[in-house]
Each structure stands twice: as structure tokens, then as C-alpha cells.
Design an enzyme around this catalytic site. Sequence first.
Site, PDB file in Angstrom:
ATOM      1  N   LYS A  92       0.854  -1.187   0.000  1.00  0.00           N
ATOM      2  CA  LYS A  92       0.000   0.000   0.000  1.00  0.00           C
ATOM      3  C   LYS A  92       0.883   1.226   0.000  1.00  0.00           C
ATOM      4  O   LYS A  92       1.795   1.347   0.842  1.00  0.00           O
ATOM      5  CB  LYS A  92      -0.874  -0.009   1.278  1.00  0.00           C
ATOM      6  N   GLN A 113       7.232   4.131   3.840  1.00  0.00           N
ATOM      7  CA  GLN A 113       5.825   3.715   3.909  1.00  0.00           C
ATOM      8  C   GLN A 113       5.657   2.451   4.755  1.00  0.00           C
ATOM      9  O   GLN A 113       4.623   2.266   5.400  1.00  0.00           O
ATOM     10  CB  GLN A 113       5.311   3.470   2.481  1.00  0.00           C
ATOM     11  N   LYS A 116       5.433   3.742   8.353  1.00  0.00           N
ATOM     12  CA  LYS A 116       4.246   4.585   8.509  1.00  0.00           C
ATOM     13  C   LYS A 116       2.992   3.716   8.564  1.00  0.00           C
ATOM     14  O   LYS A 116       2.148   3.864   9.439  1.00  0.00           O
ATOM     15  CB  LYS A 116       4.160   5.556   7.318  1.00  0.00           C
ATOM     16  N   LYS A 128       5.402   1.962  -2.992  1.00  0.00           N
ATOM     17  CA  LYS A 128       5.273   3.264  -3.636  1.00  0.00           C
ATOM     18  C   LYS A 128       5.518   3.072  -5.125  1.00  0.00           C
ATOM     19  O   LYS A 128       6.156   2.088  -5.532  1.00  0.00           O
ATOM     20  CB  LYS A 128       6.302   4.258  -3.056  1.00  0.00           C
ATOM     21  N   GLY A 167      -2.880   8.072  -4.421  1.00  0.00           N
ATOM     22  CA  GLY A 167      -2.246   9.258  -4.998  1.00  0.00           C
ATOM     23  C   GLY A 167      -1.032   9.716  -4.209  1.00  0.00           C
ATOM     24  O   GLY A 167      -0.750   9.231  -3.123  1.00  0.00           O
ATOM     25  N   ASP A 168      -0.299  10.639  -4.789  1.00  0.00           N
ATOM     26  CA  ASP A 168       0.818  11.334  -4.134  1.00  0.00           C
ATOM     27  C   ASP A 168       1.031  12.588  -4.983  1.00  0.00           C
ATOM     28  O   ASP A 168       0.090  13.024  -5.675  1.00  0.00           O
ATOM     29  CB  ASP A 168       2.070  10.429  -4.088  1.00  0.00           C
ATOM     30  N   THR A 212      -4.840  13.568   4.823  1.00  0.00           N
ATOM     31  CA  THR A 212      -3.432  13.756   5.214  1.00  0.00           C
ATOM     32  C   THR A 212      -3.274  15.096   5.929  1.00  0.00           C
ATOM     33  O   THR A 212      -2.652  15.179   6.992  1.00  0.00           O
ATOM     34  CB  THR A 212      -2.501  13.663   3.997  1.00  0.00           C
ATOM     35  N   ASN A 243      -2.467  19.002  -2.291  1.00  0.00           N
ATOM     36  CA  ASN A 243      -3.480  18.309  -1.504  1.00  0.00           C
ATOM     37  C   ASN A 243      -3.208  18.381   0.003  1.00  0.00           C
ATOM     38  O   ASN A 243      -4.098  18.741   0.784  1.00  0.00           O
ATOM     39  CB  ASN A 243      -3.539  16.845  -1.973  1.00  0.00           C
ATOM     40  N   SER A 379      -6.998   5.696   3.645  1.00  0.00           N
ATOM     41  CA  SER A 379      -7.020   4.759   2.515  1.00  0.00           C
ATOM     42  C   SER A 379      -7.414   3.370   2.997  1.00  0.00           C
ATOM     43  O   SER A 379      -8.179   2.654   2.344  1.00  0.00           O
ATOM     44  CB  SER A 379      -5.647   4.673   1.846  1.00  0.00           C
TER      45      SER A 379
END
Length: 447
Positions: A92, A113, A116, A128, A167-168, A212, A243, A379
Site C-alpha cells: 500500500k 511507507q 508509517k 510506492k 495518490g501522491d 493527510t 493536496n 485509505s
Amino acid sequence: MSIEARVATIIDQVIRRNPGEVEFHQAVREVAETLGPVLRKHPEFSHHKIIERICEPERQVIFRVPWQDTHAEVQINRGFRVGFNSALGPYKGGLRFHPSVYLGVIKFLAFEQIFKNAITGMPIGGAKGGSDFDPKGKTDGEVMRFCQSFMTELYRHLGEHTDVPAGDIGVGAREIGYLFGQYKRITNRYESGVLTGKSPEWGGALVRKESTGYGLIFFVEEMLKARGQTLEGKTAVVSGSGNVAIYAMEKLQALGVRVVACSDSNGVVHDPQGIDVEAVKRIKEVERGRLESYGRGSGKAKYIAQGCVWDIPCQIALPCATQNELDERAARALVGNGCIVVAEGANMPTTPEATHLFIDAGVAFGPGKAANAGGVATSALEMQQNASRDAWTFEFTENRLREIMRKIHADCYAVADEYGKPGNYVIGANIAGFLRVARAMLAFGLV
Ligand code: NDP
């Protein structure tokens, strides 16, 4: 060999085996250097080479993405997906579309990630992906054709139980829509849980767009509470205007904070009376324009081309743009101007030197692994809703997000205490995340 020498050897090996990937080296060093006390307490992690295994991605995919621009000219970009660790759940992590993307950036993001995702407490592994494609200045048709080509290769590596992108930078609801449409078309499956960050009209979670930024502010609220303070009446500066930055500013203002500056890659807007977040939303989300047009003609706000947002005095500083955007000089300026809290909305935006400077100066420092985990946590909530074919209200989802951020804060705080570094969220986040992943890896044997 001493624990310190062992950790140094692991870092050296990572640098040797992954030449030129400087961001990845930085991310590994940042985590590995905090893990000595854990290895001392848990010799089994050394015996089973858990750190060495965590530093090697489980899988990496690099692929060609050919597409045609509006002039029928063929363009070629490079696509990436790194599935770094699946000990806790399916891979993820978001997709980044930006010209600076190369393997080293994707690997640093995927590595971060892992930890996290672990500290959210949700069942998700770390990954990622992305491309060196630049969506800036492209037409909708060009972005669609690029996304379709990208997914035509990527789809075979995805699945709601295998790998779930989101997304990123450069990837928002528009791009997720095009990617999902192509995935559905190729696979002949309406598999909502294969991508998150979808529009709420077709399977997306309410609050994902805001999560976020909102989550970051819930985390900052807890950091202040731990110091006997509140958000109310404070002044903040936020970098970026995408964002994460937009929804961080929105929540700050809702909780009584005056946000006096934000930025994009061309410059800084300084609005001492408070940034007009609706104006920033219009420029960035609707017009896909530049901050330079903010406040044009109103005379209130000042636009500083190529300015540094960290030179503007504030008590709360939130880097929400990109990696290594806050260096030692900027950190000195912030400390000198009386900043008391820095929390990372972006991934690894603070250089190691600046991070040390903040911690030494007694500034409360929230690392991205903890402070910006609200996005991926939401998410995971989106995946839960998709699996149960349910749809939750905005209030319900926001409350869950706030609870998750409080728990992340409490866990990081408690672990930092347990390891003799009270108030050090860097140590707390790294160790809390690592322990969860390491225990699962041990349980699974050598896989
Ligand atoms: P967006 O694309 O929406 O916005 C990025 C913002 O950062 C823009 O204002 C952009 O300015 C600025 N920016 C990007 N690159 C640079 C650069 N090299 N120098 C200066 N400014 C730059 O991305 P997000 O808001 O989604 O992501 C921002 C950060 O937050 C990233 O580090 C991302 O990894 C991290 N993050 C995002 C999550 C999410 O849910 N979206 C979750 C967790 C972390 P310009 O428009 O001029 O390029």
C-alpha cells in the site's frame, strides 16, 4: 561486533548495493541509526537479519510508458512500482507523477511507507510507485492517455489483496479515475479496493481528500497538548499548496490558527491577515494554476518569487511539499523566530541536519511517518468500506481519523519514553513501526 558497528555495516551495504540512490540511503540511515536499542533488547532480530531483510525490497518493477501527446507525437516515460514489504498486509502506497522521479525516490518513499503503515495499526504493507511524467501543463486528454498506458502494464501487479496504490504528488482524483477506468476495462472486474483516493461518487471514502492534511493537524494538536498548549491563537506557515497543504491549512484555520504563508515551486505567498484557503483551492484544484495569481489586485498579500517560506515568523511550521525542502539554514531561521512545533506533512522534507537542530533546540518535531499517516490510514478505511460495500458519513470517517492520529501520537510518545528518549517522536515512530513489522517477519519464517 558491537551493535553500532553492525548498524553501520548494514548502512554501508545498502549504499554499496544501491549506488546513486541518495534519497533511499538517507531514509535507511534515518531509520537504522535509531534501532540500536531495539537490537540490544531483541537479539533475535539480529540473528534473523531482520534489518538487512527490511532494507531489500520484496519486488521492484520498472516499465516503459509510451503515449501520444495532443500533437500526435510519441512520448516515452518510465514507470515504477516498488513493493517493499508485505509482512502486515497487501502493498500500500501512493503513485507520484513528477519529473524528479527515479528509482531512488520511489525506494525511499516505499521504505518510509513500511513503518508509517505499520504505526497506523492497519493491515497494510509498504509500497510506492510513479513515473517521471509531468502532469503540469498537460491537457486532460494527455493525462488520460498517459494513465491508460501506465495502467496497461501496472495492472498485472495489482489486486485488492496484493497491491493497492493511491495518490501522491501529481496524482489526485482525476488521475485515480483514469487509472481505475483502465484497470476495470482490462481486468473485466469492478474491484473497488484495488485503488484508493477514488471519487466518493464511485467508491471513494469521504475525507480521503482531506485526510493527510487534517490528520497532520490532529497530530499537531496532540503534540501541543503533550506540552500543555493548544492550537488556538497560534500562527502557522505551510509549504506547498497541493493536496496536503490545502487541507492542513483548512483544518488549522477551523481550529483557530492564523496561517500566514504557503508556497509552490515558483514562490511564496505571505498574507499576514491569513491565507484565503478557498482562493488557493480555486487556483490549484480548479484552475490548476500558479500561486502567483493569489490576491492579484487586492494589495493585501505579497508574492515572493523564489522566496523561502521558512523565513516568515511562525510558531507552527508544516513542510507539506517535497523531500529535503527544509534545510539547516531554514531550521535556524525558524528557531530564531520562535517556532515551537514542526510537523512533516510531506515525506522526509526535513534534512537530517535540520531535524537534529530542531530536537536539540527543544522544538517539538513530528516526523512524516507519524504526522502524515492520516492519508494512508484513511485509505485503509476506504478499503474497509469497499470490502463491506458500505459508505460511511464524513463525520464518522473524520472521527475515526482523529482517533487513529491520537493513537499514533500516544504510541510514538510511549515508545520514545520506554526507550529513554521522552518527547522524541523520531525515535518513537521508527521503533514503534519497526517492532510491528519485525515481529510479523519473525512469525512468517524465512520468506
Ligand atoms: P500535490 O501534487 O498535491 O502538491 C505538491 C505541492 O508541493 C505543490 O504545491 C507543489 O508545487 C509543491 N512541490 C512539489 N515538488 C516541489 C519541489 N521540488 N519544490 C518545491 N515545491 C514542490 O502533492 P501532495 O500534496 O499530495 O503531496 C505533498 C507531499 O506530501 C509529498 O511529499 C507526498 O509524498 C506527501 N504525502 C502525501 C499524501 C497524500 O495523501 N497526498 C500522504 C502522505 C504524504 P508545484 O505545484 O509548483 O509543483
